[in-house]
Design a protein around this motif. Structure first.
Motif, PDB file in Angstrom:
ATOM      1  N   THR A  52      42.662  38.173  37.348  1.00 49.29           N
ATOM      2  CA  THR A  52      43.102  39.639  37.684  1.00 49.29           C
ATOM      3  C   THR A  52      44.836  40.134  38.239  1.00 49.29           C
ATOM      4  N   VAL A  53      44.993  40.961  37.598  1.00 56.66           N
ATOM      5  CA  VAL A  53      46.292  41.624  37.522  1.00 56.66           C
ATOM      6  C   VAL A  53      45.891  43.510  37.571  1.00 56.66           C
ATOM      7  N   THR A  54      47.256  44.334  38.306  1.00 54.44           N
ATOM      8  CA  THR A  54      46.720  45.634  38.023  1.00 54.44           C
ATOM      9  C   THR A  54      46.990  46.448  37.600  1.00 54.44           C
ATOM     10  N   LEU A  55      46.636  47.089  36.507  1.00 54.14           N
ATOM     11  CA  LEU A  55      47.355  47.786  35.390  1.00 54.14           C
ATOM     12  C   LEU A  55      46.978  48.859  35.215  1.00 54.14           C
ATOM     13  N   ASN A  56      48.089  50.169  35.661  1.00 53.32           N
ATOM     14  CA  ASN A  56      48.028  51.154  35.062  1.00 53.32           C
ATOM     15  C   ASN A  56      46.861  51.698  36.567  1.00 53.32           C
ATOM     16  N   GLN A  74      52.668  50.079  33.714  1.00 53.56           N
ATOM     17  CA  GLN A  74      52.632  49.220  34.881  1.00 53.56           C
ATOM     18  C   GLN A  74      51.708  48.237  35.163  1.00 53.56           C
ATOM     19  N   VAL A  75      52.390  47.349  35.151  1.00 53.55           N
ATOM     20  CA  VAL A  75      51.593  45.738  35.280  1.00 53.55           C
ATOM     21  C   VAL A  75      51.988  45.251  37.198  1.00 53.55           C
ATOM     22  N   THR A  76      51.465  45.021  38.088  1.00 54.16           N
ATOM     23  CA  THR A  76      51.341  44.191  38.913  1.00 54.16           C
ATOM     24  C   THR A  76      50.622  43.090  39.169  1.00 54.16           C
ATOM     25  N   THR A  77      51.281  41.578  39.231  1.00 58.68           N
ATOM     26  CA  THR A  77      50.620  40.676  39.704  1.00 58.68           C
ATOM     27  C   THR A  77      50.862  40.491  41.414  1.00 58.68           C
ATOM     28  N   ILE A  78      50.191  39.338  42.092  1.00 58.70           N
ATOM     29  CA  ILE A  78      50.403  39.009  43.654  1.00 58.70           C
ATOM     30  C   ILE A  78      51.460  38.271  43.614  1.00 58.70           C
ATOM     31  N   GLU A  79      52.874  38.343  42.772  1.00 60.39           N
ATOM     32  CA  GLU A  79      54.261  38.155  42.856  1.00 60.39           C
ATOM     33  C   GLU A  79      54.938  39.692  43.481  1.00 60.39           C
TER      34      GLU A  79
END
Ligand code: FES
Ligand code: FES
Length: 164
Positions: A52-56, A74-79
């Motif tokens: 799972t990642v956050t995308l837009n 725009q993608v957000t990962t745990i990092e």
């Protein structure tokens, strides 16, 4: 003739440009191409949520999204949520409330939970269970994951109130 397409992808605030086959999977791009290995590979069929990642602004399963679909995103990962030196409230809460054992599901769990708390800062236990239904854990039995998320919600709300 190459069928590679020009891709632009912003991950955790950093922009990347590269040529890729449109069918390349987002999880492959993140892990193998960009060396962002927080999102894990479990089932590769959209069931387990390890990727799972956050995308837009939405939670997505990176194992079943083509890079062509993610182009420009725009993608957000745990990092991008916390780091070892600066843990996110959710990460601290998982540690305190034993929300993990082997940790394999945890990056996906926390990435999804951060989105859940953004959408619903004061969830009930039932809403947490429903909101996290796409993320599976083989170890914990979920009780402590739910407890960790509810405790993090409480802490985030208290911090917000104190700042007002
Ligand atoms: S690896 Fe993507 S949902 Fe399981
Ligand atoms: S902590 Fe092991 S799979 Fe969740």
């Amino acid at each position: 003739m190459s069928n590679k397409m020009h891709i632009t992808l912003t991950v955790n605030g950093e922009e990347h440009e590269f040529l890729a086959e449109p069918r390349e999977l987002l999880i492959y791009t993140l892990r193998e191409r960009l060396n962002i290995t927080g999102p894990h590979i479990g089932c590769e069929t959209s069931h387990c949520g390890a990727c799972t990642v956050t995308l837009n602004g939405k939670s997505v399963k990176a194992c079943t999204m083509f890079i062509a679909q993610a182009n420009g995103a725009q993608v957000t990962t745990i990092e991008g949520i916390g780091s070892p030196d600066n843990l996110h409230v959710l990460q601290k809460s998982f540690r305190e409330h034993h929300g993990l054992q082997c940790g394999y599901c945890t990056p996906g769990m926390i990435t999804r939970a951060s989105k859940l708390l953004e959408e619903n800062p004061n969830p009930t236990e039932e809403e947490v269970r429903f909101g996290m239904a796409g993320n599976m854990c083989r170890c914990t039995g979920y009780q402590n994951i739910v407890k960790s998320i509810l405790a993090a919600a409480g802490e985030l709300n208290a911090a917000k109130e104190a700042a007002e």
